[in-house]
Design a protein around this motif. Structure first.
Motif, PDB file in Angstrom:
ATOM      1  N   LEU A  43       0.554  -1.391  -0.188  1.00 27.13           N
ATOM      2  CA  LEU A  43      -0.140  -0.465  -0.357  1.00 27.13           C
ATOM      3  C   LEU A  43       0.804   1.043  -0.002  1.00 27.13           C
ATOM      4  N   ALA A  44       2.005   1.271   0.730  1.00 26.13           N
ATOM      5  CA  ALA A  44       2.854   2.273   0.642  1.00 26.13           C
ATOM      6  C   ALA A  44       3.433   2.501  -0.776  1.00 26.13           C
ATOM      7  N   LYS A  45       3.391   1.753  -1.319  1.00 26.56           N
ATOM      8  CA  LYS A  45       4.383   1.497  -2.779  1.00 26.56           C
ATOM      9  C   LYS A  45       2.417   2.794  -3.765  1.00 26.56           C
ATOM     10  N   LEU A  46       1.824   1.483  -3.972  1.00 27.27           N
ATOM     11  CA  LEU A  46       0.706   2.429  -4.138  1.00 27.27           C
ATOM     12  C   LEU A  46       0.651   4.214  -3.841  1.00 27.27           C
ATOM     13  N   LEU A  47       0.576   4.203  -2.903  1.00 29.77           N
ATOM     14  CA  LEU A  47       0.350   5.239  -1.894  1.00 29.77           C
ATOM     15  C   LEU A  47       1.533   6.499  -2.809  1.00 29.77           C
ATOM     16  N   ALA A  48       3.068   5.688  -2.589  1.00 25.61           N
ATOM     17  CA  ALA A  48       3.101   6.899  -3.697  1.00 25.61           C
ATOM     18  C   ALA A  48       2.898   6.847  -5.078  1.00 25.61           C
ATOM     19  N   ASP A  49       2.925   5.818  -6.272  1.00 25.78           N
ATOM     20  CA  ASP A  49       2.274   6.247  -7.785  1.00 25.78           C
ATOM     21  C   ASP A  49       0.896   6.994  -7.443  1.00 25.78           C
ATOM     22  N   GLU A  50       0.489   7.141  -6.633  1.00 29.79           N
ATOM     23  CA  GLU A  50      -0.780   7.586  -6.421  1.00 29.79           C
ATOM     24  C   GLU A  50      -0.548   9.372  -6.349  1.00 29.79           C
ATOM     25  N   PHE A  51       0.353   9.725  -4.893  1.00 29.66           N
ATOM     26  CA  PHE A  51       0.877  10.824  -5.051  1.00 29.66           C
ATOM     27  C   PHE A  51       1.461  11.663  -6.778  1.00 29.66           C
ATOM     28  N   LEU A  52       2.708  10.182  -6.897  1.00 26.92           N
ATOM     29  CA  LEU A  52       3.653  10.743  -8.068  1.00 26.92           C
ATOM     30  C   LEU A  52       2.372  11.185  -9.467  1.00 26.92           C
ATOM     31  N   LEU A  53       1.277  10.403  -8.964  1.00 29.15           N
ATOM     32  CA  LEU A  53       0.463  10.647 -10.325  1.00 29.15           C
ATOM     33  C   LEU A  53      -0.272  12.429  -9.909  1.00 29.15           C
ATOM     34  N   TYR A  54      -0.497  12.067  -9.305  1.00 29.40           N
ATOM     35  CA  TYR A  54      -1.598  13.390  -8.687  1.00 29.40           C
ATOM     36  C   TYR A  54      -1.014  14.690  -8.568  1.00 29.40           C
ATOM     37  N   THR A  55       0.458  14.709  -8.425  1.00 27.07           N
ATOM     38  CA  THR A  55       1.556  15.469  -8.783  1.00 27.07           C
ATOM     39  C   THR A  55       1.306  16.003 -10.396  1.00 27.07           C
ATOM     40  N   LYS A  56       1.524  14.422 -11.189  1.00 24.72           N
ATOM     41  CA  LYS A  56       1.826  15.177 -12.400  1.00 24.72           C
ATOM     42  C   LYS A  56       0.746  15.153 -13.195  1.00 24.72           C
ATOM     43  N   THR A  57      -0.370  15.056 -12.714  1.00 24.17           N
ATOM     44  CA  THR A  57      -2.392  15.429 -13.434  1.00 24.17           C
ATOM     45  C   THR A  57      -1.891  16.856 -12.763  1.00 24.17           C
ATOM     46  N   ARG A  58      -1.371  17.484 -11.561  1.00 24.27           N
ATOM     47  CA  ARG A  58      -1.679  18.941 -10.943  1.00 24.27           C
ATOM     48  C   ARG A  58      -0.807  19.940 -12.054  1.00 24.27           C
ATOM     49  N   ASN A  59       0.366  19.053 -12.785  1.00 24.37           N
ATOM     50  CA  ASN A  59       0.995  19.848 -14.140  1.00 24.37           C
ATOM     51  C   ASN A  59       0.586  20.440 -15.279  1.00 24.37           C
ATOM     52  N   ALA A  60      -0.567  19.427 -15.325  1.00 18.89           N
ATOM     53  CA  ALA A  60      -0.588  19.376 -16.381  1.00 18.89           C
ATOM     54  C   ALA A  60      -2.414  20.081 -16.858  1.00 18.89           C
ATOM     55  N   HIS A  61      -2.560  20.691 -15.734  1.00 20.00           N
ATOM     56  CA  HIS A  61      -3.585  21.441 -14.817  1.00 20.00           C
ATOM     57  C   HIS A  61      -3.286  22.907 -15.260  1.00 20.00           C
ATOM     58  N   TRP A  62      -2.079  22.380 -14.058  1.00 23.15           N
ATOM     59  CA  TRP A  62      -1.422  24.493 -14.276  1.00 23.15           C
ATOM     60  C   TRP A  62      -0.685  24.522 -15.996  1.00 23.15           C
ATOM     61  N   ASN A  63       0.191  23.625 -16.530  1.00 21.24           N
ATOM     62  CA  ASN A  63       1.178  24.127 -17.403  1.00 21.24           C
ATOM     63  C   ASN A  63       0.574  23.777 -18.825  1.00 21.24           C
ATOM     64  N   VAL A  64      -0.842  23.210 -19.080  1.00 28.18           N
ATOM     65  CA  VAL A  64      -1.280  22.777 -20.424  1.00 28.18           C
ATOM     66  C   VAL A  64      -1.034  24.022 -20.863  1.00 28.18           C
ATOM     67  N   GLU A  65      -1.460  23.896 -22.904  1.00 29.19           N
ATOM     68  CA  GLU A  65      -0.853  25.115 -22.846  1.00 29.19           C
ATOM     69  C   GLU A  65      -1.866  24.724 -24.791  1.00 29.19           C
TER      70      GLU A  65
ATOM     71  N   THR B  10       7.710   4.651  -5.975  1.00 28.27           N
ATOM     72  CA  THR B  10       7.279   4.596  -6.812  1.00 28.27           C
ATOM     73  C   THR B  10       8.115   3.828  -8.128  1.00 28.27           C
ATOM     74  N   HIS B  11       5.979   3.473  -8.538  1.00 34.20           N
ATOM     75  CA  HIS B  11       7.271   2.849  -9.612  1.00 34.20           C
ATOM     76  C   HIS B  11       6.729   3.494 -10.751  1.00 34.20           C
ATOM     77  N   LEU B  12       5.973   5.144 -10.951  1.00 32.46           N
ATOM     78  CA  LEU B  12       6.330   6.041 -11.916  1.00 32.46           C
ATOM     79  C   LEU B  12       7.234   6.652 -11.853  1.00 32.46           C
ATOM     80  N   THR B  13       7.358   7.353 -13.412  1.00 32.15           N
ATOM     81  CA  THR B  13       9.061   8.257 -13.855  1.00 32.15           C
ATOM     82  C   THR B  13       8.880   9.567 -13.312  1.00 32.15           C
TER      83      THR B  13
END
Length: 157
Positions: free
Chosen positions: A19-41, A88-91
């Protein structure tokens, strides 16, 4: 204090580690989605800005529920950026383009990765660790990620 939820300490430890690995993946995905929200053009900025916002809001709820599940089985949730990056498993984002298609493709791949990770833990949580509650919990998370992935994929057709 003894934990009385009917799951051995060793099993709860093993489940908490996954579950800790899953939480890390969720956090990274959340951050990347926030990045998309903030920076999409681009010409679809407004609609994609709102779309990514709806996705990260759902991911925020998922993160909270995963952390609370870790706590409910008697362990502490990781809560530092360093721990998330180690687990995390994500990059991090590799493409520097800020168009919606680039963001959609990368986020979709991350959802697929999380779905695969979750799917691989459903049966072991139930059969090996006798934690049917967490098995059921992550099955629901998988279904949520499948829906989020569908929404991303629908934009790519």
């Amino acid at each position: 204090m003894k934990n009385y939820i009917g799951i051995t300490d060793e099993s709860r430890q093993a489940v908490a580690e996954q579950l800790a690995k899953l939480l890390a993946d969720e956090f990274l995905l959340y951050t990347k989605t926030r990045n998309a929200h903030w920076n999409v053009e681009g010409p679809d900025f407004h609609s994609m800005h709102l779309f990514f916002e709806s996705q990260y809001e759902q991911l925020d709820d998922i993160m909270d529920s995963v952390a609370e599940r870790i706590r409910s089985i008697g362990h502490y949730a990781p809560a530092t950026l360093k721990s998330f990056l180690n687990l995390t498993h994500l990059t991090e984002q590799v493409d520097s383009k800020n168009d919606s298609m680039t963001f959609l493709k990368e986020l979709l791949e991350d959802h697929f990765s999380i779905i695969e990770f979750i799917r691989g833990n459903i049966d072991p949580f139930a059969s090996k660790y006798h934690d049917y509650g967490t098995s059921d919990f992550i099955t629901g998370l998988m279904e949520t990620h499948e829906k989020l992935a569908w929404m991303l994929k629908a934009h790519l057709k």
